[in-house]
Design a protein around this motif. Sequence first.
Motif, mmCIF file in Angstrom:
data_model
loop_
_atom_site.group_PDB
_atom_site.id
_atom_site.type_symbol
_atom_site.label_atom_id
_atom_site.label_comp_id
_atom_site.label_asym_id
_atom_site.label_seq_id
_atom_site.Cartn_x
_atom_site.Cartn_y
_atom_site.Cartn_z
ATOM 1 N N THR A 163 165.483 186.146 82.215
ATOM 2 C CA THR A 163 165.306 186.013 83.666
ATOM 3 C C THR A 163 166.527 186.607 84.346
ATOM 4 O O THR A 163 167.646 186.455 83.864
ATOM 5 C CB THR A 163 165.115 184.550 84.103
ATOM 6 O OG1 THR A 163 165.077 184.488 85.546
ATOM 7 C CG2 THR A 163 166.241 183.658 83.623
ATOM 8 N N ALA A 164 166.291 187.313 85.455
ATOM 9 C CA ALA A 164 167.397 187.967 86.161
ATOM 10 C C ALA A 164 167.978 187.087 87.262
ATOM 11 O O ALA A 164 168.862 187.520 87.999
ATOM 12 C CB ALA A 164 166.912 189.292 86.763
ATOM 13 N N ASP A 165 167.504 185.855 87.364
ATOM 14 C CA ASP A 165 168.000 184.921 88.372
ATOM 15 C C ASP A 165 168.959 183.929 87.716
ATOM 16 O O ASP A 165 168.602 183.253 86.750
ATOM 17 C CB ASP A 165 166.842 184.176 89.025
ATOM 18 C CG ASP A 165 167.307 183.193 90.079
ATOM 19 O OD1 ASP A 165 167.550 183.613 91.220
ATOM 20 O OD2 ASP A 165 167.452 181.992 89.747
ATOM 21 N N GLU A 166 170.174 183.840 88.259
ATOM 22 C CA GLU A 166 171.211 183.034 87.627
ATOM 23 C C GLU A 166 170.842 181.552 87.531
ATOM 24 O O GLU A 166 171.032 180.906 86.493
ATOM 25 C CB GLU A 166 172.524 183.196 88.396
ATOM 26 C CG GLU A 166 173.733 182.876 87.571
ATOM 27 C CD GLU A 166 174.985 183.574 88.053
ATOM 28 O OE1 GLU A 166 176.056 183.138 87.622
ATOM 29 O OE2 GLU A 166 174.894 184.537 88.830
ATOM 30 N N TYR A 169 168.164 181.106 84.980
ATOM 31 C CA TYR A 169 168.743 181.275 83.651
ATOM 32 C C TYR A 169 169.384 179.968 83.178
ATOM 33 O O TYR A 169 169.226 179.562 82.020
ATOM 34 C CB TYR A 169 169.782 182.400 83.666
ATOM 35 C CG TYR A 169 170.185 182.888 82.298
ATOM 36 C CD1 TYR A 169 169.542 183.972 81.712
ATOM 37 C CD2 TYR A 169 171.200 182.263 81.577
ATOM 38 C CE1 TYR A 169 169.905 184.424 80.444
ATOM 39 C CE2 TYR A 169 171.563 182.705 80.323
ATOM 40 C CZ TYR A 169 170.908 183.792 79.759
ATOM 41 O OH TYR A 169 171.255 184.218 78.498
ATOM 42 N N SER A 170 170.083 179.302 84.082
ATOM 43 C CA SER A 170 170.775 178.063 83.720
ATOM 44 C C SER A 170 169.803 176.925 83.424
ATOM 45 O O SER A 170 170.164 175.960 82.742
ATOM 46 C CB SER A 170 171.734 177.645 84.832
ATOM 47 O OG SER A 170 171.021 177.209 85.975
ATOM 48 N N ARG A 171 168.568 177.028 83.896
ATOM 49 C CA ARG A 171 167.566 175.992 83.625
ATOM 50 C C ARG A 171 166.841 176.239 82.303
ATOM 51 O O ARG A 171 166.109 175.380 81.825
ATOM 52 C CB ARG A 171 166.556 175.908 84.774
ATOM 53 C CG ARG A 171 167.205 175.600 86.111
ATOM 54 C CD ARG A 171 166.197 175.379 87.216
ATOM 55 N NE ARG A 171 165.651 174.018 87.172
ATOM 56 C CZ ARG A 171 164.852 173.513 88.106
ATOM 57 N NH1 ARG A 171 164.508 174.248 89.151
ATOM 58 N NH2 ARG A 171 164.383 172.287 88.007
ATOM 59 N N ASN A 211 161.229 185.315 91.062
ATOM 60 C CA ASN A 211 161.959 185.560 89.815
ATOM 61 C C ASN A 211 161.380 186.768 89.085
ATOM 62 O O ASN A 211 162.133 187.608 88.564
ATOM 63 C CB ASN A 211 161.887 184.351 88.888
ATOM 64 C CG ASN A 211 162.626 183.132 89.388
ATOM 65 O OD1 ASN A 211 162.264 182.003 89.055
ATOM 66 N ND2 ASN A 211 163.662 183.336 90.193
ATOM 67 N N LEU A 212 160.059 186.867 89.045
ATOM 68 C CA LEU A 212 159.411 187.982 88.354
ATOM 69 C C LEU A 212 159.752 189.309 89.016
ATOM 70 O O LEU A 212 159.975 190.319 88.342
ATOM 71 C CB LEU A 212 157.896 187.784 88.330
ATOM 72 C CG LEU A 212 157.383 186.687 87.389
ATOM 73 C CD1 LEU A 212 155.896 186.452 87.614
ATOM 74 C CD2 LEU A 212 157.649 187.053 85.930
#
Length: 351
Positions: A163-166, A169-171, A211-212
Amino acid sequence: MKHLIDKLEKNRILTKEEFMYLIENRTPETAEYLFERARAVRQKYYGRDIYLRGLIEFTNYCKNDCYYCGIQKSNKNASRYRLTKEQILECCKTGYELGFRTYVLQGGDDPFFTDEKIIEIIREIKKGYPDCAITLSIGEKSYESYKSYFDAGADRYLLRHETADEEHYSRLHPKELSLSGRKQCLKDLKEIGYYVGSGFMVGSPYQTDENLVEDLLFIKELNPEMVGIGPFIPHHDTSFREFKGDNGELTLFMIGLIRLMIPNVLLPSTTALGTIDPYGREKGILSGANVVMPNLSPVNVRNKYLLYDNKICTGDEAAECRSCLENRMKKIGYDVVVSRGDIRTEAIKGE
């Protein structure tokens, strides 16, 4: 809707808003038009050829705890294994006889396999099969490690960004792993000279349409030679076990968009697609994909390398797996070819 697909085919990019509109308002009719255009674009570069990748899952030990993954470190129910160098070479021998000219060495991030061990395996494969490509998929490493594998003969590296969303990504990952770290690895791989493969899950927990779109824009910016995407499928021993994983329709749509965005990209129709739909891999090819990845791992370990539940083909011998896929491709009008399956930078003459 069709005008946006035409615009994507022509310009190879859309704005964030246009991608959002396409994804949020897609219909079966829109999807079919997208797939028609994606097939036409793919055919310009690859005709009706389908490339094989021989998957060798050589270790299911992993030091990481990615929340979606069935071989995560904290899964005490996983039956762990490691293949020896001799077993890996036997897989290559079997694969070569079956027409495979690319081997994908995939495993968890396993500290047992030091750089020295990986380099030795790469050199042995290249010594025995100099006309074959070696793809590694073994996680985040240092620049120096990546460079040493490349110098030993590795050609390609798969490292999905997921995933390109920080925040997203952390989830999906423990705090030891970061999106910035993953992106740095991809940058290093490109700089060293690998064929680079990235990609993402479709329908992963907490994922949004936005996100996509960010994934698409990141892929466009990275401009990798390979993009691997597949539907999220939960594993019963992870904390994501309750999340729904039926995302085949949207995965196919994303394959079509990526084909128009990077016309000559090497794009697999994944085993995960075939797991959620008996005809999933065929549908992936008909959506614009041009690569399939049969399993060359020994049958007695295949059901131990389970990143997600109900994975298909865990009981098939390598020859059965290859023959099955070849027949499946023929039925939809495509030909599995004996080839390294390198990226084509020019359209086929006459197309």
